[in-house]
Design an enzyme around this catalytic site. Structure first.
Site, mmCIF file in Angstrom:
data_model
loop_
_atom_site.group_PDB
_atom_site.id
_atom_site.type_symbol
_atom_site.label_atom_id
_atom_site.label_comp_id
_atom_site.label_asym_id
_atom_site.label_seq_id
_atom_site.Cartn_x
_atom_site.Cartn_y
_atom_site.Cartn_z
ATOM 1 N N SER A 25 49.001 36.473 44.557
ATOM 2 C CA SER A 25 50.206 37.371 45.090
ATOM 3 C C SER A 25 49.169 38.368 45.182
ATOM 4 O O SER A 25 49.241 39.325 45.876
ATOM 5 C CB SER A 25 50.634 37.660 44.206
ATOM 6 O OG SER A 25 50.081 38.027 42.976
ATOM 7 N N SER A 130 37.273 28.448 38.214
ATOM 8 C CA SER A 130 36.765 29.039 36.683
ATOM 9 C C SER A 130 36.070 30.146 36.653
ATOM 10 O O SER A 130 36.803 30.657 37.143
ATOM 11 C CB SER A 130 35.089 27.757 36.929
ATOM 12 O OG SER A 130 35.424 27.948 35.513
ATOM 13 N N TYR A 144 40.528 32.369 26.893
ATOM 14 C CA TYR A 144 40.030 32.376 27.734
ATOM 15 C C TYR A 144 39.056 31.531 28.284
ATOM 16 O O TYR A 144 38.835 30.296 29.365
ATOM 17 C CB TYR A 144 40.058 33.218 28.340
ATOM 18 C CG TYR A 144 39.571 33.991 29.993
ATOM 19 C CD1 TYR A 144 40.695 33.660 31.341
ATOM 20 C CD2 TYR A 144 38.501 34.055 30.353
ATOM 21 C CE1 TYR A 144 40.172 33.872 32.072
ATOM 22 C CE2 TYR A 144 38.471 34.321 31.844
ATOM 23 C CZ TYR A 144 38.978 33.765 32.628
ATOM 24 O OH TYR A 144 38.691 34.037 33.998
ATOM 25 N N LYS A 148 38.702 27.936 30.334
ATOM 26 C CA LYS A 148 38.199 27.423 31.523
ATOM 27 C C LYS A 148 36.459 25.964 31.531
ATOM 28 O O LYS A 148 37.075 25.837 32.307
ATOM 29 C CB LYS A 148 37.538 29.374 32.179
ATOM 30 C CG LYS A 148 38.238 29.945 32.345
ATOM 31 C CD LYS A 148 38.806 29.474 33.714
ATOM 32 C CE LYS A 148 39.776 30.494 34.396
ATOM 33 N NZ LYS A 148 40.917 30.619 35.488
#
Ligand SMILES: NC(=O)c1ccc[n+]([C@@H]2O[C@H](COP(=O)([O-])OP(=O)(O)OC[C@H]3O[C@@H](n4cnc5c(N)ncnc54)[C@H](OP(=O)(O)O)[C@@H]3O)[C@@H](O)[C@H]2O)c1
Length: 287
Positions: A25, A130, A144, A148
């Site tokens: 988006s 990643s 976060y 990853k």
């Protein structure tokens, strides 16, 4: 060689692919969709309303549409991602679970549905988005980074397995990019008790530092160009960074078997965030 044969050769070298991108988006996903379309690829650039990576049924519906219309899927780009910002002690378990549900389980869900399609074709490429935080955690991106790291581990295992079916799995590791990731896709860590007050100075400093880093980050168009190169490559490698600095960071880590150099570097990054007085150059290797 006459011009017609030259053009034919050029078109066959470019080889238009059918590509599915999640989380397109805005940001890197959108720029990648635009770039790949301009190169002649057929791109299914999905947003969360069409394909929510936390919803198996929406993944299935999208894949059915693509297979009905195109009869094949050459490339999956698992780009959808979210974050929670703050040291892990400030992150609620619910916040951490939300991040893993998109960044790790979300990518895994889509891969689980795409692999059988690619296996039948005996061809395919899966690109998992990643980050340099997926090889070295940056200050405040604890959970976060962990999500990853998990995605990197899954990608490496899946890659070794999938090669026998002529399917490649790769990771792309951008550093800081100038998108709306921090403002639109990142929650602020909200776990609070009498112990977490220790971070009262650290958090505003870290947020200010991060906002500045992101604003000065790499253009998402450059990440899109790297992805296009990966798609055009005959035998893609396991990992791709998107800048020279990113490659230096990752190279250094892979020559640091004890992890001591990396720990020292992170300590140097964290130290000024406890006391303020931030140096804008700090952490420039993340870019
Ligand atoms: N920006 C950076 O510095 C940076 C650096 C390294 C790696 N990355 C990675 O690059 C990827 C794209 O990030 P960006 O910087 O382009 O951020 P962004 O502009 O905020 O884009 C994130 C995209 O993920 C989508 N998304 C979130 N949850 C989803 C879900 N459940 N299902 C499907 N789509 C979902 C968002 O859709 P909605 O519009 O519905 O929210 C949005 O399209 C992420 O994986 C991120 O971790 C970013």
């Amino acid at each position: 060689m006459n011009i017609f044969i030259f053009l034919l050769l050029l078109v066959s070298t470019l080889e238009a692919k059918v590509v599915l991108i999640t989380g397109a988006s805005r940001g890197i996903g959108l720029k990648t969709a635009e770039h790949l379309t301009s190169l002649g690829h057929t791109v299914y650039a999905t947003n969360r309303k069409e394909l929510d990576v936390t919803d198996d049924a929406s993944i299935q519906r999208t894949l059915e549409t693509i297979m009905q219309k195109e009869g094949r899927l050459d490339v999956l780009i698992n780009n959808a991602g979210i974050a929670v910002f703050g040291p892990f002690e400030l992150v609620t378990i619910e916040q951490a679970q939300r991040v893993f549900d998109v960044n790790f389980f979300g990518a895994m869900r889509v891969m689980q549905q795409v692999l059988p399609i690619m296996r039948k074709q005996n061809s395919g490429l899966i690109i998992n988005m990643s980050s340099t935080s997926g090889v070295r955690p940056s200050p405040g991106w604890d959970v976060y980074g962990a999500s990853k790291f998990a995605l990197e581990g899954l990608s490496e295992a899946a890659r070794a397995m999938a090669h026998q079916w002529n399917i490649d799995v790769v990771v792309v590791e951008p550093g800081t990019c100038a998108t709306h990731f921090f403002t639109e896709s990142t929650e602020i860590a909200s776990r609070k008790n009498e112990d977490t007050a220790i971070y009262d100075t650290f958090m505003p400093n870290a947020m200010k530092w991060m906002e500045e880093r992101l604003a000065a980050g790499q253009n998402p168009e450059e990440v899109a160009a790297v992805i296009a190169t990966v798609i055009a490559t005959d035998k893609p490698k396991m990992r791709y960074q998107t800048s020279v600095k990113g490659t230096q960071t990752v190279a250094k880590l892979h020559c640091d078997p004890t992890g001591e150099t990396s720990t020292r570097e992170q300590e140097l990054l964290l130290e000024p965030l406890w006391r303020g007085g931030l140096d804008p150059q700090i952490g420039s290797s993340f870019r």
